[in-house]
Design a protein around this motif. Structure first.
Motif, PDB file in Angstrom:
ATOM      1  N   ARG A   1      12.874  18.685   3.416  1.00 31.34           N
ATOM      2  CA  ARG A   1      12.571  18.917   2.008  1.00 31.34           C
ATOM      3  C   ARG A   1      13.797  18.620   1.151  1.00 31.34           C
ATOM      4  O   ARG A   1      14.897  19.066   1.461  1.00 31.34           O
ATOM      5  N   GLY A   2      13.628  17.843   0.109  1.00 30.16           N
ATOM      6  CA  GLY A   2      14.756  17.500  -0.753  1.00 30.16           C
ATOM      7  C   GLY A   2      14.988  18.552  -1.808  1.00 30.16           C
ATOM      8  O   GLY A   2      14.278  19.563  -1.860  1.00 30.16           O
ATOM      9  N   GLU A   3      15.968  18.301  -2.675  1.00 31.98           N
ATOM     10  CA  GLU A   3      16.335  19.268  -3.713  1.00 31.98           C
ATOM     11  C   GLU A   3      15.168  19.560  -4.651  1.00 31.98           C
ATOM     12  O   GLU A   3      15.000  20.673  -5.123  1.00 31.98           O
ATOM     13  N   ASP A   4      14.363  18.529  -4.922  1.00 31.91           N
ATOM     14  CA  ASP A   4      13.244  18.749  -5.835  1.00 31.91           C
ATOM     15  C   ASP A   4      11.992  19.242  -5.108  1.00 31.91           C
ATOM     16  O   ASP A   4      10.922  19.343  -5.682  1.00 31.91           O
ATOM     17  N   GLY A   5      12.155  19.564  -3.818  1.00 35.16           N
ATOM     18  CA  GLY A   5      11.051  20.161  -3.071  1.00 35.16           C
ATOM     19  C   GLY A   5      10.001  19.188  -2.596  1.00 35.16           C
ATOM     20  O   GLY A   5       9.044  19.576  -1.942  1.00 35.16           O
ATOM     21  N   ALA A   6      10.151  17.916  -2.943  1.00 35.42           N
ATOM     22  CA  ALA A   6       9.112  16.954  -2.561  1.00 35.42           C
ATOM     23  C   ALA A   6       9.104  16.735  -1.054  1.00 35.42           C
ATOM     24  O   ALA A   6      10.138  16.607  -0.440  1.00 35.42           O
ATOM     25  N   VAL A   7       7.927  16.790  -0.478  1.00 33.51           N
ATOM     26  CA  VAL A   7       7.825  16.538   0.963  1.00 33.51           C
ATOM     27  C   VAL A   7       6.922  15.343   1.252  1.00 33.51           C
ATOM     28  O   VAL A   7       6.852  14.866   2.374  1.00 33.51           O
ATOM     29  N   GLU A   8       6.251  14.885   0.206  1.00 33.95           N
ATOM     30  CA  GLU A   8       5.264  13.826   0.410  1.00 33.95           C
ATOM     31  C   GLU A   8       5.927  12.552   0.923  1.00 33.95           C
ATOM     32  O   GLU A   8       5.458  11.932   1.867  1.00 33.95           O
ATOM     33  N   LEU A   9       7.021  12.164   0.297  1.00 32.33           N
ATOM     34  CA  LEU A   9       7.809  10.999   0.710  1.00 32.33           C
ATOM     35  C   LEU A   9       6.962   9.761   0.938  1.00 32.33           C
ATOM     36  O   LEU A   9       7.085   9.091   1.956  1.00 32.33           O
ATOM     37  N   ALA A  10       6.092   9.498  -0.037  1.00 36.41           N
ATOM     38  CA  ALA A  10       5.278   8.296   0.053  1.00 36.41           C
ATOM     39  C   ALA A  10       5.872   7.240  -0.864  1.00 36.41           C
ATOM     40  O   ALA A  10       6.321   7.543  -1.963  1.00 36.41           O
ATOM     41  N   VAL A  11       5.920   6.022  -0.392  1.00 33.12           N
ATOM     42  CA  VAL A  11       6.395   4.928  -1.238  1.00 33.12           C
ATOM     43  C   VAL A  11       5.318   3.847  -1.268  1.00 33.12           C
ATOM     44  O   VAL A  11       4.485   3.763  -0.369  1.00 33.12           O
ATOM     45  N   ASN A  12       5.389   3.041  -2.306  1.00 32.44           N
ATOM     46  CA  ASN A  12       4.431   1.944  -2.413  1.00 32.44           C
ATOM     47  C   ASN A  12       5.132   0.700  -1.881  1.00 32.44           C
ATOM     48  O   ASN A  12       6.130   0.267  -2.443  1.00 32.44           O
ATOM     49  N   GLY A  13       4.635   0.166  -0.765  1.00 33.51           N
ATOM     50  CA  GLY A  13       5.373  -0.977  -0.236  1.00 33.51           C
ATOM     51  C   GLY A  13       4.672  -1.702   0.887  1.00 33.51           C
ATOM     52  O   GLY A  13       3.548  -1.383   1.268  1.00 33.51           O
ATOM     53  N   ASP A  14       5.386  -2.679   1.365  1.00 32.02           N
ATOM     54  CA  ASP A  14       4.914  -3.494   2.470  1.00 32.02           C
ATOM     55  C   ASP A  14       5.447  -2.842   3.747  1.00 32.02           C
ATOM     56  O   ASP A  14       6.638  -2.878   4.024  1.00 32.02           O
ATOM     57  N   ARG A  15       4.544  -2.215   4.484  1.00 33.90           N
ATOM     58  CA  ARG A  15       4.974  -1.402   5.606  1.00 33.90           C
ATOM     59  C   ARG A  15       5.831  -2.157   6.612  1.00 33.90           C
ATOM     60  O   ARG A  15       6.904  -1.703   7.013  1.00 33.90           O
ATOM     61  N   SER A  16       5.404  -3.358   7.010  1.00 35.25           N
ATOM     62  CA  SER A  16       6.143  -4.048   8.066  1.00 35.25           C
ATOM     63  C   SER A  16       7.529  -4.458   7.581  1.00 35.25           C
ATOM     64  O   SER A  16       8.501  -4.429   8.328  1.00 35.25           O
ATOM     65  N   ARG A  17       7.628  -4.790   6.282  1.00 33.91           N
ATOM     66  CA  ARG A  17       8.952  -5.150   5.748  1.00 33.91           C
ATOM     67  C   ARG A  17       9.853  -3.915   5.713  1.00 33.91           C
ATOM     68  O   ARG A  17      11.047  -4.012   6.021  1.00 33.91           O
ATOM     69  N   LEU A  18       9.272  -2.774   5.325  1.00 27.80           N
ATOM     70  CA  LEU A  18      10.092  -1.552   5.259  1.00 27.80           C
ATOM     71  C   LEU A  18      10.560  -1.155   6.655  1.00 27.80           C
ATOM     72  O   LEU A  18      11.710  -0.756   6.851  1.00 27.80           O
ATOM     73  N   VAL A  19       9.670  -1.324   7.644  1.00 25.69           N
ATOM     74  CA  VAL A  19      10.067  -1.016   9.031  1.00 25.69           C
ATOM     75  C   VAL A  19      11.195  -1.970   9.442  1.00 25.69           C
ATOM     76  O   VAL A  19      12.180  -1.574  10.066  1.00 25.69           O
ATOM     77  N   SER A  20      11.077  -3.228   9.027  1.00 26.63           N
ATOM     78  CA  SER A  20      12.100  -4.215   9.358  1.00 26.63           C
ATOM     79  C   SER A  20      13.444  -3.827   8.725  1.00 26.63           C
ATOM     80  O   SER A  20      14.500  -3.908   9.367  1.00 26.63           O
ATOM     81  N   ALA A  21      13.417  -3.367   7.455  1.00 29.63           N
ATOM     82  CA  ALA A  21      14.656  -2.989   6.768  1.00 29.63           C
ATOM     83  C   ALA A  21      15.326  -1.798   7.472  1.00 29.63           C
ATOM     84  O   ALA A  21      16.515  -1.858   7.821  1.00 29.63           O
TER      85      ALA A  21
ATOM     86  N   ARG B   1       0.852  -1.183   0.000  1.00 27.67           N
ATOM     87  CA  ARG B   1       0.000   0.000   0.000  1.00 27.67           C
ATOM     88  C   ARG B   1       0.892   1.239   0.000  1.00 27.67           C
ATOM     89  O   ARG B   1       2.110   1.121   0.082  1.00 27.67           O
ATOM     90  N   VAL B   2       0.245   2.403  -0.094  1.00 31.00           N
ATOM     91  CA  VAL B   2       1.029   3.628  -0.063  1.00 31.00           C
ATOM     92  C   VAL B   2       1.388   3.913   1.392  1.00 31.00           C
ATOM     93  O   VAL B   2       0.504   4.019   2.239  1.00 31.00           O
ATOM     94  N   VAL B   3       2.675   4.000   1.676  1.00 35.81           N
ATOM     95  CA  VAL B   3       3.082   4.256   3.060  1.00 35.81           C
ATOM     96  C   VAL B   3       3.992   5.479   3.122  1.00 35.81           C
ATOM     97  O   VAL B   3       4.692   5.789   2.159  1.00 35.81           O
ATOM     98  N   SER B   4       3.954   6.137   4.262  1.00 38.16           N
ATOM     99  CA  SER B   4       4.775   7.324   4.440  1.00 38.16           C
ATOM    100  C   SER B   4       6.143   6.901   4.972  1.00 38.16           C
ATOM    101  O   SER B   4       6.255   6.226   6.000  1.00 38.16           O
ATOM    102  N   LEU B   5       7.181   7.300   4.236  1.00 33.73           N
ATOM    103  CA  LEU B   5       8.542   6.897   4.626  1.00 33.73           C
ATOM    104  C   LEU B   5       8.939   7.444   6.005  1.00 33.73           C
ATOM    105  O   LEU B   5       9.499   6.711   6.822  1.00 33.73           O
ATOM    106  N   PRO B   6       8.615   8.733   6.300  1.00 35.26           N
ATOM    107  CA  PRO B   6       8.952   9.229   7.646  1.00 35.26           C
ATOM    108  C   PRO B   6       8.273   8.411   8.751  1.00 35.26           C
ATOM    109  O   PRO B   6       8.860   8.189   9.817  1.00 35.26           O
ATOM    110  N   ASP B   7       7.043   7.929   8.488  1.00 34.04           N
ATOM    111  CA  ASP B   7       6.358   7.105   9.497  1.00 34.04           C
ATOM    112  C   ASP B   7       7.073   5.771   9.681  1.00 34.04           C
ATOM    113  O   ASP B   7       7.188   5.264  10.800  1.00 34.04           O
ATOM    114  N   VAL B   8       7.524   5.206   8.561  1.00 34.90           N
ATOM    115  CA  VAL B   8       8.260   3.939   8.618  1.00 34.90           C
ATOM    116  C   VAL B   8       9.503   4.122   9.488  1.00 34.90           C
ATOM    117  O   VAL B   8       9.798   3.312  10.377  1.00 34.90           O
TER     118      VAL B   8
END
Ligand code: ADP
Length: 344
Positions: A200-220, A167-174
């Motif tokens: 905020r990155g160079e391209d100004g994006a703040v959304e930082l959403a990725v499509n992934g498996d939240r628990s696996r990303l937290v594990s990584a 699902r769409v997950v927020s990287l900062p939350d992960v």
């Protein structure tokens, strides 16, 4: 048909002279070990022409090393056909599997051996103090064996491509959750984890959403932060940051710990590879953490990189493709809603 065969095929006439060579055989002849392969093919064709079949598997030392199988059969017209196959990759995979089984057995033998010895030492003991101490150590060893099995299961699930919940997950939350998991360990080890949140990155994006498996990303992320804590000295600081760069979400974890020697940098992502076995063992490491991190990164079309200076510290960067707004809308309409707020 022979022209399209992925295996090399060479046909000889009854006098042993070569009549036909398919493109796969020509490609093998063109390699740095081509002369040796041609010699083998000629030898086995000659033997097959005089009746029956002939063949061998040969290790050709490189670099790069190659393993080639040549197999020749006589033909009804008095000639012979030889098939030539490069089985280097298959051999490598077989070797990796054998090594892996040997490693797993070895890694499990240590805690299981300790458990047997500790249980033996309890037989006939009546002293409560001794019993408590031995049982405490048995719990540690049992934990260790269980962690190895858990890590192996996670690794094999990721390798088998078992998808759990994308699902769409927020990287900062992960990252927030991952740090939460390591906080207690860090507290005990006297190490401070500094995480200012998303910037905020160079391209100004703040959304930082990725499509992934939240628990696996937290594990990584958790694995990398845990390592930063484990391989730091008491009083050390671990910096964690999240940023956007060129469509990628990057999680950067830096420590000021023992560092990794340059010669080991490429190998730390291998299963069971440890720079300092004793330290890894004393901190409860299984040697599988970074291998899991790399697999999770790849399963999310991302990557993980490491830079380190021995004695000064290490930085790991986990890169994941950011979701664009279009992709997010598509994911939502496909029934994969973004996470509800307040899950942190
Ligand atoms: P382990 O369970 O042993 O920590 P990992 O796969 O997580 O296994 O890491 C492999 C090895 O890489 C570790 O044993 C350690 O030698 C090295 N390593 C990983 N992270 C760090 C770090 N932040 N600083 C220094 N060495 C590290």
């Amino acid at each position: 048909v022979l022209d399209r065969l992925p295996v090399g095929a060479v046909i000889a006439a009854g006098d042993g002279s070569i009549e036909y060579r398919n493109p796969s055989a020509s490609a093998l002849s063109g390699t740095h070990v081509g002369v040796l392969i041609d010699e083998l093919v000629t030898k086995h064709l000659a033997e097959a022409v005089s009746g029956g079949h002939s063949g061998e598997t040969i290790d050709l030392f490189g670099p790069p090393q190659r393993v080639v199988v040549v197999h020749a059969e006589s033909l009804p017209n008095g000639g012979a056909v030889a098939f030539v196959e490069d089985i280097t990759d298959q051999r490598r995979a077989d070797q990796a599997r054998t090594d892996f089984v040997a490693n797993v057995s070895h890694e499990l033998r240590t805690p299981i051996g300790a458990l047997i010895a500790l249980a033996d030492s309890l037989v006939g003991t009546e002293e409560v103090e001794v019993t408590e101490r031995v049982v405490g150590r048995m719990q540690l060893e049992a934990d260790r064996a269980s962690r190895i099995v858990e890590d192996l299961l996670e690794l094999s699930e990721i390798e088998a491509g078992v998808e759990r919940d994308r699902r769409v997950v927020s990287l900062p939350d992960v990252v927030h959750d991952a740090i939460g998991r390591v906080a207690e360990l860090a507290g005990r080890a006297g190490i401070e984890i500094v995480y200012p949140g998303a910037c905020r990155g160079e391209d100004g994006a703040v959304e930082l959403a990725v499509n992934g498996d939240r628990s696996r990303l937290v594990s990584a992320v958790g694995n990398v932060v845990e390592n930063a804590v484990k391989y730091s000295e008491p009083g050390g600081v671990v910096h964690v940051g999240v940023r956007a760069a060129d469509g990628w979400g990057e999680v950067v974890v830096s420590d000021e710990g023992v560092g990794i020697p340059r010669r080991d940098l490429d190998r730390v992502f291998e299963r069971f590879y440890r720079v300092d076995r004793a330290r890894s063992r004393s901190t409860g490491g299984t040697g599988l953490g970074l291998s899991i991190v790399r697999h999770i990164a790849h399963a999310h079309d991302g990557s993980v990189a490491v830079e380190s200076i021995e004695g000064q510290g290490t930085t790991f960067v986990l890169r994941l493709p950011l979701q664009t707004e279009v992709e997010m809308a598509r994911a939502e309409s496909a029934g994969s809603p973004p996470e509800p707020e307040g899950t942190v």
